[in-house]
Design a protein around this motif. Structure first.
Motif, PDB file in Angstrom:
ATOM      1  N   PHE A  49      36.659  33.391  41.526  1.00 44.21           N
ATOM      2  CA  PHE A  49      35.450  34.001  41.849  1.00 44.21           C
ATOM      3  C   PHE A  49      35.360  34.065  43.277  1.00 44.21           C
ATOM      4  O   PHE A  49      34.779  35.139  43.719  1.00 44.21           O
ATOM      5  N   THR A  64      32.462  42.884  34.668  1.00 48.49           N
ATOM      6  CA  THR A  64      32.910  42.919  35.999  1.00 48.49           C
ATOM      7  C   THR A  64      32.697  44.263  36.678  1.00 48.49           C
ATOM      8  O   THR A  64      32.695  44.312  37.861  1.00 48.49           O
ATOM      9  N   TRP A  97      29.657  44.540  39.069  1.00 43.59           N
ATOM     10  CA  TRP A  97      29.871  44.023  40.422  1.00 43.59           C
ATOM     11  C   TRP A  97      30.468  44.808  41.397  1.00 43.59           C
ATOM     12  O   TRP A  97      30.403  44.988  42.475  1.00 43.59           O
TER      13      TRP A  97
END
Length: 253
Positions: A33, A212, A215
């Motif tokens: 990450f 995801t 983001w």
């Protein structure tokens, strides 16, 4: 006694899967990450430079400054409370300042920008001809791009802080979807409805993209955008696919 036969993997055999423990899996996930956050930061700066050079060359770094001011203004108006911090706007601005200080002040890039600006002024005092004009324009462009990169870093940190503060929204959407899906599953069980395994696997595979993609989109968006225009649709989508996943889960408790 028969000889033991030692089997060796062939050339075309697939490599054995690595079994990680929970701690190793967590550490690996955090490192991965963090790596993608760093890649996203450099990608964000690159996008800002491409926009400066191709889309808005006449605005220069002033466009980045206007974008930063607009992002802070949106946070001050619409982000008044959060479950993770009492002052979300102050938290986001503090994160932006800390990241800017870490990447630019402690590495000496701010001093480099000052040196570039001093050389630009010294060239101006040497007169105006073709060579000095080229040097002056080059130094001005370097300074402008460095300044735009620094401001883009602050915008990136602001948006990253907003995404961290929006995690409870996705958790709440997932919980609501899971509860609704479990109720629908029990109703379908007592009604004798059909179980569709393909729908379960399809919905399950859409959970990770739903978490995801906001983001990626929000951090890479080159212009001013309200965070709820990206976060809320994906939160609803996550709740929806979680509800379908729970409703079509085959095993009964």
């Amino acid at each position: 006694m028969a000889d033991a036969v030692i089997q060796t993997p062939g050339r075309g055999s697939a490599p054995a899967a690595v079994n990680r423990g929970p701690v190793a899996t967590l550490v690996y996930g955090l490192l991965q990450f963090g790596f993608w956050l760093i890649v996203g930061l450099f990608g964000n700066i690159l996008v800002e430079w491409l926009c400066m050079g191709l889309l808005w060359p006449e605005q220069g770094s002033t466009r980045s400054q206007s974008l930063l001011e607009a992002e802070i203004r949106i946070l001050q108006q619409d982000l008044q409370a959060s479950l993770l911090t009492e002052q979300p706007t102050r938290f986001a601005v503090s994160m932006a300042d800390q990241l800017q200080a870490l990447l630019y002040q402690k590495t000496g890039l701010v001093n480099a920008m000052v040196v570039v600006r001093q050389h630009q002024h010294s060239v101006l005092r040497q007169g105006d001809n073709r060579f000095t004009g080229f040097i002056r324009q080059s130094l001005a462009a370097i300074h402008d791009y460095l300044l735009a990169g620094m401001i883009a870093t602050q915008v990136y940190a602001l948006r990253l802080s907003v995404l961290f503060l929006s995690i409870p929204v996705f958790v709440l959407a997932g919980l609501v979807g899971a509860i609704d899906g479990i109720v629908q599953r029990d109703l379908n069980r007592w009604r004798g409805g059909r179980e569709l395994g393909q729908r379960y696997h399809l919905a399950k595979s859409m959970v990770a993209p739903g978490l995801t993609l906001p983001w990626i989109l929000y951090l890479a968006w080159p212009t001013t955008v309200h965070p709820w225009l990206i976060i809320l649709p994906f939160a609803v989508f996550v709740g929806w696919v979680v509800a379908i996943t729970a409703a079509t889960f085959k095993k009964y408790f």
